[in-house]
Design a protein around this motif. Structure first.
Motif, PDB file in Angstrom:
ATOM      1  N   VAL A  18      40.209  47.075  41.053  1.00 44.90           N
ATOM      2  CA  VAL A  18      41.405  47.389  40.280  1.00 44.90           C
ATOM      3  C   VAL A  18      42.429  48.131  41.143  1.00 44.90           C
ATOM      4  CG1 VAL A  18      42.296  48.593  38.250  1.00 44.90           C
ATOM      5  CG2 VAL A  18      40.074  47.458  38.145  1.00 44.90           C
ATOM      6  N   LEU A  19      41.975  49.124  41.879  1.00 53.66           N
ATOM      7  CA  LEU A  19      42.834  49.822  42.837  1.00 53.66           C
ATOM      8  C   LEU A  19      42.308  49.542  44.233  1.00 53.66           C
ATOM      9  CD1 LEU A  19      43.287  53.291  41.058  1.00 53.66           C
ATOM     10  CD2 LEU A  19      44.708  51.235  40.858  1.00 53.66           C
ATOM     11  N   ARG A  20      43.226  49.195  45.154  1.00 53.80           N
ATOM     12  CA  ARG A  20      42.824  48.732  46.479  1.00 53.80           C
ATOM     13  C   ARG A  20      43.419  49.602  47.589  1.00 53.80           C
ATOM     14  NH1 ARG A  20      41.748  42.876  45.816  1.00 53.80           N
ATOM     15  NH2 ARG A  20      42.261  42.278  43.675  1.00 53.80           N
ATOM     16  N   GLY A  21      43.228  50.898  47.502  1.00 56.83           N
ATOM     17  CA  GLY A  21      43.752  51.781  48.535  1.00 56.83           C
ATOM     18  C   GLY A  21      45.132  52.294  48.184  1.00 56.83           C
ATOM     19  N   VAL A  22      45.269  52.928  47.027  1.00 58.40           N
ATOM     20  CA  VAL A  22      46.555  53.415  46.548  1.00 58.40           C
ATOM     21  C   VAL A  22      46.883  54.759  47.191  1.00 58.40           C
ATOM     22  CG1 VAL A  22      47.822  54.267  44.533  1.00 58.40           C
ATOM     23  CG2 VAL A  22      46.417  52.198  44.361  1.00 58.40           C
ATOM     24  N   THR A  23      48.063  54.850  47.770  1.00 55.35           N
ATOM     25  CA  THR A  23      48.577  56.098  48.328  1.00 55.35           C
ATOM     26  C   THR A  23      49.951  56.364  47.721  1.00 55.35           C
ATOM     27  OG1 THR A  23      47.359  55.900  50.414  1.00 55.35           O
ATOM     28  CG2 THR A  23      49.341  57.272  50.429  1.00 55.35           C
ATOM     29  N   LEU A  24      50.116  57.571  47.149  1.00 51.56           N
ATOM     30  CA  LEU A  24      51.355  57.894  46.454  1.00 51.56           C
ATOM     31  C   LEU A  24      51.527  59.408  46.417  1.00 51.56           C
ATOM     32  CD1 LEU A  24      53.785  57.075  44.617  1.00 51.56           C
ATOM     33  CD2 LEU A  24      52.204  57.249  42.677  1.00 51.56           C
ATOM     34  N   THR A  25      52.746  59.872  46.694  1.00 52.51           N
ATOM     35  CA  THR A  25      53.076  61.289  46.572  1.00 52.51           C
ATOM     36  C   THR A  25      54.203  61.456  45.574  1.00 52.51           C
ATOM     37  OG1 THR A  25      52.396  61.817  48.843  1.00 52.51           O
ATOM     38  CG2 THR A  25      53.914  63.342  47.772  1.00 52.51           C
ATOM     39  N   SER A  38      51.246  44.308  33.287  1.00 52.44           N
ATOM     40  CA  SER A  38      49.936  44.592  32.707  1.00 52.44           C
ATOM     41  C   SER A  38      48.836  44.111  33.640  1.00 52.44           C
ATOM     42  CB  SER A  38      49.804  43.898  31.344  1.00 52.44           C
ATOM     43  OG  SER A  38      50.749  44.411  30.428  1.00 52.44           O
ATOM     44  N   GLY A  39      47.806  44.940  33.808  1.00 48.98           N
ATOM     45  CA  GLY A  39      46.673  44.574  34.642  1.00 48.98           C
ATOM     46  C   GLY A  39      46.807  44.909  36.106  1.00 48.98           C
ATOM     47  N   CYS A  40      47.927  45.533  36.510  1.00 52.45           N
ATOM     48  CA  CYS A  40      48.126  45.817  37.940  1.00 52.45           C
ATOM     49  C   CYS A  40      47.369  47.057  38.394  1.00 52.45           C
ATOM     50  CB  CYS A  40      49.610  45.967  38.265  1.00 52.45           C
ATOM     51  SG  CYS A  40      50.358  47.480  37.625  1.00 52.45           S
ATOM     52  N   GLY A  41      46.865  47.892  37.455  1.00 48.26           N
ATOM     53  CA  GLY A  41      46.091  49.078  37.830  1.00 48.26           C
ATOM     54  C   GLY A  41      46.777  50.395  37.560  1.00 48.26           C
ATOM     55  N   LYS A  42      47.972  50.377  36.968  1.00 49.21           N
ATOM     56  CA  LYS A  42      48.727  51.628  36.837  1.00 49.21           C
ATOM     57  C   LYS A  42      48.081  52.623  35.870  1.00 49.21           C
ATOM     58  CE  LYS A  42      52.107  49.519  33.644  1.00 49.21           C
ATOM     59  NZ  LYS A  42      51.417  48.199  33.535  1.00 49.21           N
ATOM     60  N   THR A  43      47.524  52.151  34.754  1.00 51.75           N
ATOM     61  CA  THR A  43      46.870  53.080  33.827  1.00 51.75           C
ATOM     62  C   THR A  43      45.572  53.610  34.424  1.00 51.75           C
ATOM     63  OG1 THR A  43      47.875  52.097  31.869  1.00 51.75           O
ATOM     64  CG2 THR A  43      45.822  53.293  31.544  1.00 51.75           C
ATOM     65  N   THR A  44      44.856  52.790  35.160  1.00 47.99           N
ATOM     66  CA  THR A  44      43.655  53.277  35.849  1.00 47.99           C
ATOM     67  C   THR A  44      44.011  54.385  36.827  1.00 47.99           C
ATOM     68  OG1 THR A  44      42.530  51.144  35.633  1.00 47.99           O
ATOM     69  CG2 THR A  44      41.745  52.618  37.367  1.00 47.99           C
ATOM     70  N   ARG A 211      51.467  46.550  42.369  1.00 47.97           N
ATOM     71  CA  ARG A 211      51.202  45.108  42.259  1.00 47.97           C
ATOM     72  C   ARG A 211      49.809  44.838  42.792  1.00 47.97           C
ATOM     73  NH1 ARG A 211      55.578  42.190  45.463  1.00 47.97           N
ATOM     74  NH2 ARG A 211      54.390  43.045  47.212  1.00 47.97           N
ATOM     75  N   ASP A 212      48.970  44.208  41.977  1.00 46.93           N
ATOM     76  CA  ASP A 212      47.611  43.830  42.402  1.00 46.93           C
ATOM     77  C   ASP A 212      46.838  45.007  42.979  1.00 46.93           C
ATOM     78  OD1 ASP A 212      48.108  41.183  41.646  1.00 46.93           O
ATOM     79  OD2 ASP A 212      48.960  40.698  43.606  1.00 46.93           O
ATOM     80  N   GLY A 213      46.971  46.171  42.344  1.00 50.46           N
ATOM     81  CA  GLY A 213      46.157  47.311  42.743  1.00 50.46           C
ATOM     82  C   GLY A 213      46.631  48.066  43.950  1.00 50.46           C
ATOM     83  N   VAL A 214      47.844  47.790  44.438  1.00 47.04           N
ATOM     84  CA  VAL A 214      48.403  48.544  45.562  1.00 47.04           C
ATOM     85  C   VAL A 214      49.845  48.927  45.225  1.00 47.04           C
ATOM     86  CG1 VAL A 214      46.963  47.388  47.278  1.00 47.04           C
ATOM     87  CG2 VAL A 214      49.227  46.478  46.781  1.00 47.04           C
ATOM     88  N   ILE A 215      50.352  49.925  45.921  1.00 46.23           N
ATOM     89  CA  ILE A 215      51.751  50.301  45.781  1.00 46.23           C
ATOM     90  C   ILE A 215      52.561  49.462  46.762  1.00 46.23           C
ATOM     91  CG2 ILE A 215      53.450  52.147  45.966  1.00 46.23           C
ATOM     92  CD1 ILE A 215      51.574  52.578  43.657  1.00 46.23           C
ATOM     93  N   ALA A 216      53.427  48.613  46.228  1.00 44.69           N
ATOM     94  CA  ALA A 216      54.210  47.718  47.082  1.00 44.69           C
ATOM     95  C   ALA A 216      55.413  48.421  47.695  1.00 44.69           C
ATOM     96  CB  ALA A 216      54.676  46.501  46.281  1.00 44.69           C
ATOM     97  N   GLN A 217      56.008  49.372  46.971  1.00 42.67           N
ATOM     98  CA  GLN A 217      57.183  50.082  47.474  1.00 42.67           C
ATOM     99  C   GLN A 217      57.406  51.337  46.645  1.00 42.67           C
ATOM    100  OE1 GLN A 217      60.762  47.728  47.605  1.00 42.67           O
ATOM    101  NE2 GLN A 217      61.997  49.326  48.556  1.00 42.67           N
TER     102      GLN A 217
END
Length: 356
Positions: A18-25, A38-44, A211-217
């Protein structure tokens, strides 16, 4: 104070990543909107920050304190967060005042009249609502009460899980403004997950497109709208006209709308994908530009959207019809064009292009 810092977080449910290495500050005192379908992983992601779910790998830190990571998991009640859901989840048998004070220690509840009044003022609710029950309030008022309850313990971090999605358009706009004002007054760091691009762009200090479990931008709303990193992000944050084209010398690109200046050059590129926003298209009767015919007209009050079949050009459009390149333009609501009109189309300002 470092705000909310998520580093290389992964999460799978069974065999499904669901999450594939999310990095966010999320900088302290700001509102970051996590925007995605929906389903991109944001609620997770939000649930992991809250402590309701645990990451398989990676770390989460809230204002300099690691709350999730290898060998360390702090329970939700010790993370100093407020959480606002879609429904608000107020207790139906309690008054507004009792709901707002619910999360406080008993001694603070007993002396909470002034606190309730201050919190209701913060979320733009009249003090006389304190004695009402949730069923006596509108949906927007209920969400503001839920926010006041989340703010009552003075959390450093507020998490908002699509809190406006169940409201009608009028209530949604008013509630959004009240919530943004209250969060700014509280100085809390906020994470908002949403699939509504207008909401994300209007409310957030920065937008993180997932998008698809990662932060695109991640960028400021204006920057992410003007300079999306790829066509997918472009279409997610706003209506997009995407056309095939080719680089035509330094800083210029040729496509079905003519030879256009680039916002940023695409060096050493041949074939490109050109992004034009619908509001950049200028439609006239005998002005400069390429010839086109109006196919459809959709009135939206202050503006209208017209579908135009261009009279030739370079490459094929996304929506080719009968061999023509079809684009959508956003015009003022009183624009005098109807289906069947022959017009000209030009582009206002610079465009963005991506290597194919």
């Amino acid at each position: 104070m470092t705000g909310v810092v998520v580093e290389d977080v992964t999460k799978s449910f069974g065999a499904t990543p669901v999450l594939r290495g999310v990095t966010l500050t999320a900088p302290p005192g700001t509102l970051t909107a996590v925007l995605g379908r929906s389903g991109c992983g944001k609620t997770t992601l939000l649930r992991i920050v809250a402590g309701f779910d645990h990451p398989d790998a990676g770390t989460v830190a809230l204002h300099g304190r690691t709350v999730a990571g290898p060998g360390r998991t702090l329970p939700p009640e010790r993370r100093g967060i407020g959480y606002l859901t879609q429904e608000g989840s107020l207790f139906p048998h309690l008054t507004v005042a009792a709901n707002v004070l619910f999360g406080l220690p008993r001694r603070e509840r007993r002396q909470g009249g002034a606190r309730v009044a201050a919190l209701l003022e913060t979320v733009d609710l009249a003090p006389e609502l304190a004695d009402r029950h949730p069923h006596e309030l509108s949906g927007g008022q209920q969400q503001r009460v839920a926010l006041a309850r989340a703010l009552a313990p003075e959390p450093a971090v507020i998490l908002l899980d699509e809190p406006f999605s169940s409201l009608d358009a009028g209530l949604r706009a008013d509630t959004q403004r009240a919530v943004a004002k209250a969060l700014a007054a509280a100085g809390a760091t906020a994470l908002l997950v949403t699939h509504d691009r207008a909401e994300a762009l209007a409310l957030a200090d920065q937008v993180a497109v997932m998008r698809d479990g990662v932060i695109a931008q991640v960028d400021a709303p204006g920057a992410i709208y003007r300079d999306p990193v790829d066509p997918g992000v472009a279409a997610l944050v706003g209506d997009a006209v995407l056309l095939d084209g080719r680089r035509e010398g330094a800083g210029r690109v040729a496509c079905a709308l003519g030879v256009l200046p680039l916002r940023s050059d695409v060096p050493d590129a041949g074939a490109v994908r050109v992004l034009v926003r619908p509001e950049q298209l200028v439609v006239g009767r005998d002005g400069p530009g390429v010839p086109a015919r109006v196919r459809t007209r959709e009135f939206r009050g202050p503006d209208l959207t017209v579908e135009l079949a261009l009279g030739g050009g370079v490459g094929d459009g996304v929506d080719g019809v009968d061999g023509a390149v079809v684009v959508a333009a956003r015009l003022p609501g009183d624009a005098d064009v109807v289906p069947g009109d022959d017009v000209t189309v030009s582009v206002r300002g610079a465009v963005t292009a991506y290597r194919v």
